[in-house]
Design a protein around this motif. Structure first.
Motif, PDB file in Angstrom:
ATOM      1  N   MET A 161       0.512  -1.023  -0.102  1.00  0.00           N
ATOM      2  CA  MET A 161      -0.124  -0.082  -0.130  1.00  0.00           C
ATOM      3  C   MET A 161       0.397   1.262   0.341  1.00  0.00           C
ATOM      4  SD  MET A 161      -2.630   0.388   2.410  1.00  0.00           S
ATOM      5  CE  MET A 161      -2.720   1.811   3.781  1.00  0.00           C
ATOM      6  N   ILE A 162       0.208   2.176  -0.743  1.00  0.00           N
ATOM      7  CA  ILE A 162       1.714   3.490  -0.972  1.00  0.00           C
ATOM      8  C   ILE A 162       0.828   4.244   0.272  1.00  0.00           C
ATOM      9  CG2 ILE A 162       1.906   5.335  -1.980  1.00  0.00           C
ATOM     10  CD1 ILE A 162       2.115   3.654  -4.526  1.00  0.00           C
ATOM     11  N   LEU A 163       1.790   4.854   0.745  1.00  0.00           N
ATOM     12  CA  LEU A 163       1.013   6.142   1.943  1.00  0.00           C
ATOM     13  C   LEU A 163       1.392   6.828   1.602  1.00  0.00           C
ATOM     14  CD1 LEU A 163      -1.417   5.770   4.536  1.00  0.00           C
ATOM     15  CD2 LEU A 163       0.769   5.868   5.808  1.00  0.00           C
ATOM     16  N   THR A 203       4.373   0.503   1.849  1.00  0.00           N
ATOM     17  CA  THR A 203       3.910  -0.104   3.562  1.00  0.00           C
ATOM     18  C   THR A 203       3.161  -1.460   2.918  1.00  0.00           C
ATOM     19  OG1 THR A 203       1.962   0.283   3.814  1.00  0.00           O
ATOM     20  CG2 THR A 203       3.391   1.954   4.829  1.00  0.00           C
ATOM     21  N   GLY A 206       1.402  -3.552   5.535  1.00  0.00           N
ATOM     22  CA  GLY A 206       0.685  -3.140   7.132  1.00  0.00           C
ATOM     23  C   GLY A 206       1.236  -2.292   7.848  1.00  0.00           C
ATOM     24  N   GLU A 207       1.567  -2.493   8.503  1.00  0.00           N
ATOM     25  CA  GLU A 207       2.353  -1.196   9.444  1.00  0.00           C
ATOM     26  C   GLU A 207       4.199  -0.910   8.897  1.00  0.00           C
ATOM     27  OE1 GLU A 207       1.655   1.085  11.932  1.00  0.00           O
ATOM     28  OE2 GLU A 207       0.013   0.447  12.180  1.00  0.00           O
ATOM     29  N   TRP A 237      10.716  -0.955   8.968  1.00  0.00           N
ATOM     30  CA  TRP A 237      10.711  -0.395  10.287  1.00  0.00           C
ATOM     31  C   TRP A 237       8.950  -0.133  10.178  1.00  0.00           C
ATOM     32  CZ3 TRP A 237      13.156  -1.167  14.565  1.00  0.00           C
ATOM     33  CH2 TRP A 237      14.592  -1.094  15.276  1.00  0.00           C
ATOM     34  N   MET A 238       8.227  -0.075  11.492  1.00  0.00           N
ATOM     35  CA  MET A 238       7.450   0.624  11.427  1.00  0.00           C
ATOM     36  C   MET A 238       6.652   1.920  11.356  1.00  0.00           C
ATOM     37  SD  MET A 238       5.956  -1.667  14.347  1.00  0.00           S
ATOM     38  CE  MET A 238       5.573  -3.351  14.134  1.00  0.00           C
ATOM     39  N   ILE A 239       5.675   2.557  10.728  1.00  0.00           N
ATOM     40  CA  ILE A 239       5.247   4.077  10.147  1.00  0.00           C
ATOM     41  C   ILE A 239       5.115   4.627  11.523  1.00  0.00           C
ATOM     42  CG2 ILE A 239       3.087   5.592   9.920  1.00  0.00           C
ATOM     43  CD1 ILE A 239       2.053   3.112   8.224  1.00  0.00           C
ATOM     44  N   SER A 240       5.067   4.255  12.694  1.00  0.00           N
ATOM     45  CA  SER A 240       5.326   4.811  13.748  1.00  0.00           C
ATOM     46  C   SER A 240       7.168   5.523  14.167  1.00  0.00           C
ATOM     47  CB  SER A 240       4.930   4.208  15.031  1.00  0.00           C
ATOM     48  OG  SER A 240       4.271   3.515  15.434  1.00  0.00           O
ATOM     49  N   ASP A 241       8.277   4.067  13.944  1.00  0.00           N
ATOM     50  CA  ASP A 241       9.201   4.507  13.924  1.00  0.00           C
ATOM     51  C   ASP A 241       9.994   5.820  13.152  1.00  0.00           C
ATOM     52  OD1 ASP A 241       9.239   2.937  16.074  1.00  0.00           O
ATOM     53  OD2 ASP A 241       9.584   1.314  14.332  1.00  0.00           O
ATOM     54  N   ILE A 272       8.715   7.636  11.832  1.00  0.00           N
ATOM     55  CA  ILE A 272       8.377   9.504  11.791  1.00  0.00           C
ATOM     56  C   ILE A 272       9.282   9.471  13.499  1.00  0.00           C
ATOM     57  CG2 ILE A 272       6.750  10.838  13.383  1.00  0.00           C
ATOM     58  CD1 ILE A 272       5.290  10.335  11.005  1.00  0.00           C
TER      59      ILE A 272
END
Lengths: 166, 358, 372
Positions: free
Chosen positions: C9-11, C30, C32-33, C351-355, C357
């Motif tokens: 998925m493109i975010l 991404t 998932g995350e 890494w995850m999206i939160s990471d 950031i």
């Protein structure tokens, strides 16, 4: 190493590639562009030189009829010495080998110079504009740059010599 | 209890079982809604002021008696509410409109139903179920359906991420919360909240009130597991991952505005009220006075219950303005690998304890 | 049959997003995350700094440099005037050097405070941000007292500074430092040693030293990877060689060397070093004039210079080319945030999206400087 020693090292490895120029300072050296990738690899990997940091990459337009130039400021973290390499490009067809895979920051620096001067870095894996929009026309930092009349229907204001901004 | 009392009273007038049931529900439901709205208003104000004082600020000052000269900004929430009501209710063009419109109300219903079983005092309780604890846990899960609906219907990637995270989080944390609330049920031998509170009368060792939290070491741990899981279930910091504004903009609420958004907000604060109410009733003696035998008649019950409730809500706010936010996998780690084993062990420990000392 | 993979998925993070620190768009692939690739899209804030510079005089470039790194405008000015003075081969009065270093270091503290506070905000901690902003405010007050501006100063001029220090400035500044030093411990207690904060930052987004050098990452980000490189020490400009201070480097305090926490921690330690420099400078500052007699229109000799200075974000370099006229032939700014952002894709993969950031926040970018 001093700049003279670095130049000598380049000359001994790649004889005849240094272009003599009067207007360059001591820390600058102009090289011929045709072997640039090999030379850059040498500059980076030679244990006596080991230029592991590409400090800055500047495009220069030398004037209406003059060539374009790319200037590489190289620095060695290990030996703490530096050199500025100048490479000239033909104005009509400016291109030189890309050093993007040697110094990874070259990726964005070369994209920026391409964006502003239209110098094509051959072998670059992602040669797109970076600061201007993808469909911008012309090379803004060239001295003979003429701005677009309009961009997507937005009129681009032009500066007049006497009256200031239109 | 209120509903039952009203129905008994109606029965003395005449025999209309269905009509009297409906009347009783409406009569007790309207004040409940007011409690919910008032709670949100007060809690928003308190949250602003508490956060401000924690951050070395002064918080809202302008609105209030003598507008713009008011010292405490008491009418700030009223101004906020008016602003939210007059705001345009935007619905994205590509959203699933029916689900989009329904979602806030499903979340609202979940929170509102839970409130019905909260024992505010020995008489003030809308419905006194024999399965009160089970009921609150059960209707609390309805909200997650609304969250997933909101996230899916918004047709926005941030909303979807928020909804997925939220669903995973709420469902996961229901397990340690449920396993921990089993402990008061085991101790009191009932799921009825009033009976559970009656069980907590008197004192232990002569000094501490006979609250379940002080009953034995396992219940003490269980309370904290329950409370932390409850914070996670209400999506508040440090577990506010579903609406993490620095990552997901506003999570599943991203596309909502105006009144629909206000309903989310209302539900969030009502949820805080419900889970804190359950914690107070289950572990902290409900409306029992902390000094056994004193101040425990009549309205004191309401006072003690509300004091404990407000303290827990304050602790939640305290968390929010102190802690950073966990990451999704860390959150799940805490839940599945730390809380659930401990909660399981707790059940075992309480069982042994009851066998030996009970 | 290959391995079954979930569809990617493109975010789009940005251009309007709370954590992009400006107008930056990240195209994130991404699953998932989990992030598999990031393509940063720059240029939303492009104001043609370099083209503008070719059409104004040398002095008029200075206000443009303010607007590049607007969080450390003093240091942006500083870099430009140092490069100009090297090109013109002039020496400024000693008092000017001291004033510049005082202002530069104060601005470094202010910039680091904002970086650390906003980093807390990225991780989800609101309160430390307000505490740090409160103290930053006092530095801005001092700037206002000195030159009338709070954000964009245009304070350092070629050959001098625009105003002398105001009355009692030294006393006010010492008073601020006495107040400020104990505050650092408070920030640490509020944020640095918080278990959740450490969990979120330690071991996350590790930049190995060789990758950092290759990507031209500089400043606190490079020192976080354990490379002891500080232009103030290694290529001293102005009079930095007169001061005693350490160059803090990351040491994998809570995790791996070069992780987000190290970059954060290096900034925190640098604040202390800046306080040290400030105390020495305020003690030794001589009297004298703050303006060098220069012609109204500066005409540097033909030639070019590349000079880098240590801005709070790293090596801020100016390539200035002169053709002997009062307008620059070419001004190129090598911005530290530009190079720091380029490493994002490499370190964020897996890494995850939160990471993402968290990593983006730890690089401390300023979009005004990246897009110029």
């Amino acid at each position: 190493m001093t700049s003279a020693e670095i130049k000598a090292a380049i000359d001994s490895q790649y004889p005849g590639t240094i272009v003599e120029r009067e207007d360059l300072a001591d820390h600058q050296v102009e090289l011929k562009g045709d072997q640039w990738l090999d030379m850059a690899t040498f500059l980076k990997n030679d244990p006596n030189l080991s230029f592991d940091q590409l400090e800055c990459l500047t495009g220069v337009d030398t004037g209406e009829d003059g060539p374009l130039e790319t200037r590489y400021n190289l620095h060695s973290m290990e030996h703490r010495h530096k050199i500025e390499v100048v490479i000239s490009h033909d104005r009509e067809n400016p291109k030189v080998a890309s050093i993007e895979q040697l110094w990874r920051i070259g990726d964005w620096f070369e994209r920026e110079t391409y964006d502003m001067y239209g110098i094509v870095y051959e072998g670059h894996r992602d040669m797109r504009r970076i600061l201007c929009p993808d469909d911008w026309e012309g090379w803004p930092l060239r001295k003979d740059y003429e701005g677009q009349e309009s961009y997507h229907g937005i009129v681009v204001p032009k500066m007049k010599e006497e009256d200031g901004w239109e | 209890m209120t509903v039952d009392m009203l129905m008994d009273w109606f029965a003395t007038i005449g025999d209309f079982p269905i009509l009297s049931f409906l009347l009783a529900v409406v009569i007790s439901g309207v004040p409940l809604f007011l409690v919910m709205a008032l709670n949100a208003m007060v809690a928003v104000y308190v949250e602003r002021k508490v956060s401000a004082f924690m951050m070395d600020r002064i918080g809202p000052m302008g609105q209030g008696p003598g507008l713009h000269a008011g010292k405490w900004g008491l009418l700030q929430t009223a101004a906020d509410a008016v602003k939210l009501l007059v705001k345009e209710d935007t619905i994205p063009e590509t959203s699933d409109k029916l689900l989009f419109k329904m979602a806030p109300f499903i979340i609202f219903i979940g929170a509102f139903l839970g409130l019905a079983a909260v024992p505010f005092s020995s008489v003030l309780q809308v419905a006194d179920f024999n399965v009160g604890v089970f009921y609150i846990i059960a209707v609390g899960s309805i909200g997650v359906i609304g969250i997933v609906m909101a996230g899916w219907a918004s047709n926005n990637k941030w909303s979807l991420y928020g909804a997925m995270r939220s669903a995973a989080q709420i469902i996961s944390y229901e397990i340690p919360a449920g396993l921990s609330i089993i402990i008061p049920i085991m101790m009191a031998g009932t799921m009825n909240l009033q009976e559970m509170i009656h069980f907590q009368e008197g004192n232990v060792w002569g000094i501490l009130p006979n609250w379940i939290i002080f009953n034995n070491p396992f219940t003490f741990i269980a309370f904290f597991i329950f409370f932390i899981s409850a914070v996670a279930e209400t999506n508040r910091t440090p577990f506010d991952i579903p609406e993490a504004e620095s990552e997901l903009v506003a999570g599943w609420m991203t596309e909502y505005s105006g009144f629909r958004w206000a309903v989310f907000f209302l539900s969030e604060y009502a949820n805080m009220l419900v889970v804190s109410g359950l914690a107070v009733a289950g572990f902290l003696g409900g409306w029992q006075s902390p000094i056994p035998g004193m101040f425990d008649t009549g309205a004191w019950g309401l006072f003690w219950f509300m004091s404990k409730l407000i303290f827990l809500i304050f602790v939640m706010m305290w968390f929010r303005w102190t802690f950073p936010r966990l990451r999704v996998d860390q959150l799940m780690h805490v839940c599945w690998k730390v809380f659930i084993p401990i909660a399981m062990f707790n059940i075992f420990g309480v069982g042994i304890w009851k066998l030996i000392f009970g | 049959m290959g391995v079954v993979k979930g569809d990617q998925m493109i975010l789009n993070i940005g251009p309007q997003h709370p954590s992009t620190h400006g107008v930056l768009r990240l195209e994130v692939m991404t699953d998932g995350e989990i992030v598999s690739e990031i393509r940063p899209h720059l240029g939303y804030l492009h104001r043609c700094f370099e083209k503008h510079s070719e059409n104004v005089t040398y002095e008029q470039v200075i206000p443009f440099t303010d607007r590049c790194d607007y969080l450390a405008a003093m240091n942006s000015n500083f870099g430009y005037v140092v490069a100009m003075e090297e090109l013109m081969e002039i020496k400024v009065p000693e008092r000017v050097d001291y004033i510049r270093i005082i202002m530069g270091e104060l601005n470094r503290i202010a910039s680091h405070l904002l970086a650390l506070g906003v980093y807390g905000l990225d991780i989800g901690a609101f309160t430390p941000f307000l505490y740090m902003l409160r103290d930053r405010e006092r530095i801005l007050d001092m700037f206002e007292y000195t030159c009338g501006a709070r954000l964009l100063y245009n304070y350092m001029w070629v050959g001098g500074v625009s105003h002398d220090l105001p009355k009692d400035f030294e006393k006010i500044c010492i008073g601020f430092l006495d107040y400020f030093e104990p505050q650092i411990e408070e920030y640490n207690n509020l944020l640095t040693y918080n278990k959740i904060f450490v969990e979120r930052t330690a071991d996350v987004g590790v930049i190995p030293a060789d990758v950092a050098v290759s990507y031209g990452v500089t400043g606190p980000n490079l020192r976080g990877s354990g490379v002891k490189w500080d232009v103030r020490k290694d290529e001293p400009y102005s009079i930095y060689d007169r001061f005693e201070f350490d160059v803090p480097v990351g040491d994998g305090h809570f995790g791996t060397l070069g992780d987000c926490f190290d970059r954060y921690w290096v900034r925190m330690l640098e604040i202390k070093e800046s306080v040290k420099i400030l105390r020495q400078a305020l003690k030794d500052i001589p009297g004298g004039d703050v303006h060098q007699m220069l012609p109204k229109k500066i005409r540097p000799p033909k030639g070019s210079v590349y000079r880098r200075t240590e801005s709070p974000r790293g090596d801020l370099g100016y390539y200035i080319m002169s053709d002997g006229t009062p307008t620059p032939y070419r001004v190129k700014m090598r911005s530290p945030a530009f190079t720091a952002l380029s490493v994002l894709d490499e370190v964020s993969r897996g890494w995850m999206i939160s990471d993402v950031i968290a990593i983006l926040g730890s690089l401390d970018i300023v979009l005004g400087e990246i897009d110029r």
